[in-house]
Design a protein around this motif. Structure first.
Motif, short mmCIF file in Angstrom:
data_model
loop_
_atom_site.label_atom_id
_atom_site.label_comp_id
_atom_site.label_asym_id
_atom_site.label_seq_id
_atom_site.Cartn_x
_atom_site.Cartn_y
_atom_site.Cartn_z
N HIS A 1 0.99 -1.23 -0.01
CA HIS A 1 -0.24 -0.11 0.10
C HIS A 1 0.85 1.02 0.18
N PHE B 1 0.82 5.91 1.22
CA PHE B 1 0.33 6.75 2.35
C PHE B 1 -0.23 7.79 2.37
N HIS C 1 -3.46 4.44 5.73
CA HIS C 1 -3.89 3.66 4.26
C HIS C 1 -5.14 3.32 4.44
N VAL D 1 -3.52 5.28 -2.23
CA VAL D 1 -2.63 4.63 -1.95
C VAL D 1 -2.45 3.05 -2.14
#
Length: 302
Positions: free
Chosen positions: A102, A104, A253, A260
């Motif tokens: 992922h 941020f 996230h 993200v």
């Protein structure tokens, strides 16, 4: 507040150094085969130091906000150095892939969906109360149709799943989900003048498998800067739907995934313009000549 930022950083660095030693020891022991390691240093750093990227972040109130303004970039440089070491360690026949699960973004405002449910008649409290404690204390389940727990899930109080379920499967369930999707999509934070929720996803339409019945019925696609509030995550009903996030945990996230996206580096050309995290497992299996099970949703990138 149990330890300060300096102590947190020292601990984070020690863990990162230990993880590197473990990984390169595995590489030395594995001249052939498959090696994998998760380096979560960037995750820890961004959760706790994201406020330094924005002086207006509510978490900066009453706190120093200059000392570590470059700390996230510094750790990305360290991550690049680690990738370089791996490339130098491996030969031309080795395939190296570096992926994040992922990206941020900011976490500036918390949203208490349980408060919204209470204010809009979907969740009820006992004895005329207007606020409640953790873990749904004082919730009247016989009159509650929806609730939220953890970071982005909405559960319908379904008969046959919840111990005091009131919502029947079929039309009643489907109509309630569509009603909540319609009302919560585009939810406006009037105090900040921002849209808090971009979209709501019906998990039944997106996911399949043996565990979907126990999963949240709806997933919340929060906008940048928003997430379930700390109180919502533990099942509390508070006075306000929206509140500033003033904690050290200032980045997150748990939002709309489109905000993200992760990154992928590979030392081989891949066959997709938009690789997905679900593609990694089929890619590894294909490299080893192992059939990819039909239930896997991804596809090989190489």
């Amino acid at each position: 507040g149990i330890i300060d930022e300096d102590s947190f950083l020292k601990q984070t660095v020690l863990l990162a150094e230990e993880r590197e030693k473990m990984f390169f020891k595995v590489l030395d022991r594995s001249p052939k085969g498959f090696s994998v390691c998760v380096f979560d240093t960037l995750d820890r750093i961004q959760h706790m130091f994201f406020r330094y990227l924005d002086k207006s972040h509510p978490a900066n109130k009453g706190k120093e906000s200059e000392k570590y303004k470059n700390i996230i970039e510094d750790f990305y440089v360290e991550a690049d150095r680690l990738v370089q070491r791996v490339i130098e360690k491996t030969d031309d026949k080795s395939i190296v892939m570096v992926m994040s699960d992922h990206g941020f973004t900011q976490f500036k405002r918390g949203v208490n969906l349980n408060t919204w449910f209470f204010q809009n008649g979907y969740l009820a409290l006992k004895d005329g109360k207007s606020i409640s404690g953790d873990w749904f204390k004082d919730v009247d389940w016989e009159k509650t149709r929806a609730f939220s727990l953890a970071l982005s899930g909405i559960f319908i109080n379904r008969k046959g799943r919840e111990s005091h379920g009131v919502v029947n499967d079929g039309d009643e369930l489907q109509n309630l989900k569509q009603e909540l999707i319609s009302k919560l999509s585009g939810l406006l934070d009037k105090d900040a003048g921002e849209t808090a929720i971009r979209k709501i996803v019906d998990t039944e339409r997106m996911y399949s498998g043996p565990y979907t019945f126990d999963a949240p019925d709806l997933l919340v696609g929060y906008n940048t800067g928003y997430r379930n509030s700390w109180a919502c995550a533990t099942g509390r009903v508070t006075e306000s739907v929206f509140e500033d996030n003033t904690r050290q945990w200032s980045g997150d996230h748990a939002v709309d995934p489109g905000i993200v996206p992760g990154v992928l580096f590979a030392n081989r050309k891949i066959n997709s313009e938009s690789p997905d995290i679900k593609d990694i497992a089929p890619t590894i299996l294909k490299l080893f000549g192992i059939p990819v099970p039909s239930y896997m949703k991804g596809k090989s990138l190489i």
